[in-house]
Every structure is written in structure tokens, then in C-alpha cells.
Design a protein around this motif. Structure first.
Motif, short mmCIF file in Angstrom:
data_model
loop_
_atom_site.label_atom_id
_atom_site.label_comp_id
_atom_site.label_asym_id
_atom_site.label_seq_id
_atom_site.Cartn_x
_atom_site.Cartn_y
_atom_site.Cartn_z
N GLY A 132 -6.86 -0.14 9.27
CA GLY A 132 -8.09 -0.62 8.69
C GLY A 132 -8.05 -2.13 8.57
O GLY A 132 -7.10 -2.79 9.01
N ILE A 153 -6.44 6.57 9.86
CA ILE A 153 -6.57 5.16 9.47
C ILE A 153 -5.71 4.89 8.25
O ILE A 153 -5.74 5.64 7.27
N ILE A 184 -5.30 2.11 5.45
CA ILE A 184 -6.06 0.98 4.91
C ILE A 184 -5.50 0.61 3.54
O ILE A 184 -5.44 1.45 2.64
N GLN A 239 -8.41 -3.61 1.64
CA GLN A 239 -9.85 -3.73 1.53
C GLN A 239 -10.20 -4.80 0.50
O GLN A 239 -9.74 -4.77 -0.64
N THR A 279 -13.70 1.52 9.00
CA THR A 279 -13.24 2.83 8.51
C THR A 279 -14.41 3.77 8.34
O THR A 279 -14.34 4.96 8.70
N ILE A 293 -7.36 9.53 6.35
CA ILE A 293 -7.38 8.17 5.83
C ILE A 293 -6.33 8.06 4.73
O ILE A 293 -6.37 8.79 3.73
#
Length: 394
Positions: free
Chosen positions: A176, A207, A209, A212, A225, A237
């Protein structure tokens, strides 16, 4: 029994940290460890985190176990933060995990249970914990090209060519926003091409991540995403709160499993809970409760978002300062990519030998592949780094 144990490979990051501690020089710069530091070199507790912890301390009545999946309020809050309605909630199974690494571990376990023959395609480079866990689980990995050392950007043509070799049912592990250790990211047009390839070849997207809000903003950083999750039939995720909430030691993460059939969600949820039970029973709760408290309170959420924006702008400023200083010293734009990268990390694209020279001659510590933590800098140390890069012949 114990005499049969074998020495395990040393963790390069931990070894680098120890070398830094043992270095007696006063002027030395740590760009190895992957934590955010402010201008004073401190990893601060965010204001909203302190406020949420105080509220929890005052109001919490029990430390009894949560469910196997963790606090539902945490899952709902994080799903909202990451996906913001891009996928219907009844298609998403989710469990709390010990950090993003715990989420990755559970995701890989789930993949192995669902399809033991699945290969996992990982970028070159990716994070060491990805490969370490996959190798430990005995899962087959295939690397795909990602970083272009010449341009400092993504080798997208190479990436797509390698991913075309994936078979139906194989998993593509994607990063991500700001997550790849190089600092280079795909643009949205490229992300759409990746989605098209995943769908055409019947692949499964995963993904990871963890950053963020560190790149271009909370929603901007989640756009890729959300695009993937809303466009493919199945998706995993792994989300971490360590960085953007600064709760590193609380080990706060979430794993989401998204299917295209709501009736599949119940089975997915039960399987994720089963995996939690096998590995650690109930996930850690304190960090998750802090995050849920922040995200579900408008005032705390606004203060958290404001402080996160300060962190983001600080890193962008350091990137631009470093690129400008290198342009001044070299008379060229060959380091301009540093200002285009996003997140905490950038990869210089130089040799391990020159990285060693930066350490030995100038007291600058970064990982051997030339990955450096931009957040380890401040306005005073940027010129020192820039001069060392030039003097080292990078």
C-alpha cells in the motif's frame, strides 16, 4: 534436545542498531531503524493517543479477554479508515492481530490452508519479515521486479512482465501507500493495470499497508488499496497502526479477508478466528482500544489527523531539503527522486560498499541495500548527509 538447534541468521536491522550504539563518535546519524522521530530525535506519543489512554484508564472496568477476533469496534473503525465503504461490510471478515507482522503471518497461514499450492509473488525488494515468514512456513515465493536503481522509481514494465508468469490462484503481495522499502510508489494508472492483470489471470491480491497518512493524505494514501479491494473477487489486507498512530510497542494490527460472496464471509471469519486461537488465542487489546477510541470520537480523530499531517509535512520537507542540497552540491537533478518518494523510506540505489563507506567514514548508518529512514533526519543533519553522499562517490 537443545543441542540440535542451529544458529539463526542475524537480523540485519538489529545488528545495525547495535553498531550505531557502539559507535563512540558524537556526530553520527541513525537512518536504519524504521520508526518516526521528531526533530529532537524522539518517537513521541501522539496527543490523541495520550488522551484516549487517559479516558480508557478512567472508564475501563475490566481486563478480561476479548473475543478471538478482538474488539469489533476496532475492526469496524479500521475497516472504515482503510476502505471507507469501498467494499460492502458483509463481504469483509476481520481479526485483530499483534501488529502488521502478525496480520501478515495470519494471512500467509490462511493462504496455505486455502491453497497449499499457491505461490506468493513478492516485490524485489520487499520487507525481510515477508520472506522470513514465508520461508519458515515452507511456502513458495517468486520475486517480481519493482525498484529501478537508475531512475529511483518503479520498474513498472519489469513488474508487469514478471507478474504475467503468475498462475490462477497465485497470490500477489502488493505494498500500500509508502510501504515498499524503496519509497517508490505506483501511480493510479499503474494500479489499474495491476488490477486488470490480477483479474485476467485469476490471481489473489494481498496488500500490506502500514503508512496510511504518511504520503499524500489519509484518503489519497488509501486510494490504491480501495481500488484493488473493490475491483477483485478476493483480497487480503494486512493493516498496521504502529506508524500512523505511533503505537509501535502495543502491537496493533488488523487482517481483513474480502470475498465476492457475502455468504463466504462467515466461513472466512471463523477461519481467521481459528488461526488466532492456534497462534495466540486472543489478540492484544490495549492499542486496538486506543485506536478505536480515537477513530470513533470526532474531537480525538480530528486532533490525531492534524498531528499526523504535521508528521507528513515534516517528512516531505526533509525530502525536499535533501534533494535541494544534493542538487546544490552536485549541480545535477540525479537525486530529485528523493523528493518524489513518499513515506519514511527511500532507497539511494547504491552499492553495499558505498553504504559501508558512509558508515565507516562518516558515521551514517543505513541498511546495506541503501534504504534509509528519512524520519531519522532533521534540518541540521540533512546537509551532513548530503555532503557525505557526495564525498562517498554515490
Amino acid at each position: 534436545m537443545f543441542e540440535n538447534l542451529k544458529e539463526q541468521p542475524a537480523d540485519k536491522i538489529l545488528a545495525l542498531m547495535q553498531m550505531y550504539r557502539d559507535d563512540p563518535r558524537e556526530q553520527k546519524i541513525d537512518l536504519g531503524v524504521g520508526v518516526y522521530k521528531n526533530a529532537e530525535g524522539i518517537t513521541p506519543v501522539m496527543r490523541a493517543v495520550k488522551a484516549a489512554e487517559k479516558r480508557i484508564w478512567e472508564e475501563q472496568q475490566t481486563k478480561s479477554y476479548t473475543g478471538l477476533a478482538g474488539d469489533p469496534a476496532f475492526a469496524d473503525a479500521m475497516i472504515g479508515l482503510v476502505l471507507d465503504g469501498a467494499v460492502d461490510r458483509d463481504r469483509i471478515a476481520a481479526v485483530a492481530t499483534p501488529g502488521g507482522t502478525g496480520a501478515c503471518r495470519q494471512a500467509f497461514e490462511l493462504i496455505r490452508m486455502a491453497n497449499p499450492k499457491a505461490r506468493v509473488f513478492v516485490s524485489d525488494p520487499t520487507w525481510p519479515n515477508h520472506l522470513s515468514i514465508l520461508n519458515y512456513l515452507g511456502m513458495e515465493t517468486v520475486t517480481y521486479r519493482y525498484f529501478d536503481s537508475e531512475t529511483g522509481g518503479v520498474d513498472f514494465d519489469g513488474m508487469m512482465a514478471d507478474l504475467k508468469d503468475a498462475h490462477p490462484g497465485d497470490v500477489v503481495l502488493l505494498h500500500g501507500c509508502c510501504h515498499n522499502p524503496t519509497g517508490a510508489n505506483l501511480n493510479m494508472v499503474e494500479w489499474q493495470e495491476v488490477v486488470n492483470l490480477i483479474n485476467e489471470n485469476e490471481l489473489v491480491a494481498m496488500i500490506d499497508i502500514a503508512y496510511q497518512g504518511f504520503g499524500d493524505g489519509l484518503d489519497e494514501d488509501a486510494a490504491a488499496t480501495r481500488l484493488v479491494a473493490s475491483s477483485v473477487s478476493e483480497c487480503l489486507i494486512a493493516a498496521s497502526c504502529s506508524k500512523n498512530f505511533g503505537v509501535y510497542r502495543e502491537r496493533t494490527g488488523l487482517l481483513m479477508a474480502i470475498s465476492d460472496k457475502p455468504e463466504q464471509t462467515k466461513l472466512n471469519q471463523g477461519t481467521l478466528a481459528f488461526l488466532n486461537r492456534q497462534n495466540y488465542s486472543f489478540p492484544p487489546d490495549h492499542g486496538a482500544r486506543v485506536v478505536a477510541t480515537i477513530l470513533n470520537d470526532p474531537e480525538l480523530r480530528a486532533d490525531w489527523a492534524a498531528e499526523l499531517e504535521e508528521v507528513r509535512q515534516s517528512m516531505l520537507g526533509l525530502r525536499q531539503q535533501l534533494a535541494d542540497e544534493l542538487r546544490r552540491l552536485t549541480g545535477s537533478d540525479r537525486f530529485a527522486f528523493l523528493a518524489q518518494h513518499r513515506g519514511m523510506f527511500s532507497r539511494l540505489g547504491t552499492s553495499p560498499e558505498k553504504v559501508a563507506r558512509l558508515r565507516d567514514d562518516f558515521g551514517i548508518y543505513m541498511v546495506g541495500d541503501s534504504r534509509m529512514n528519512i524520519a531519522g533526519l532533521n534540518q541540521a543533519t540533512v546537509p551532513i548527509l548530503a555532503k557525505a553522499i557526495v564525498d562517498a562517490g554515490i
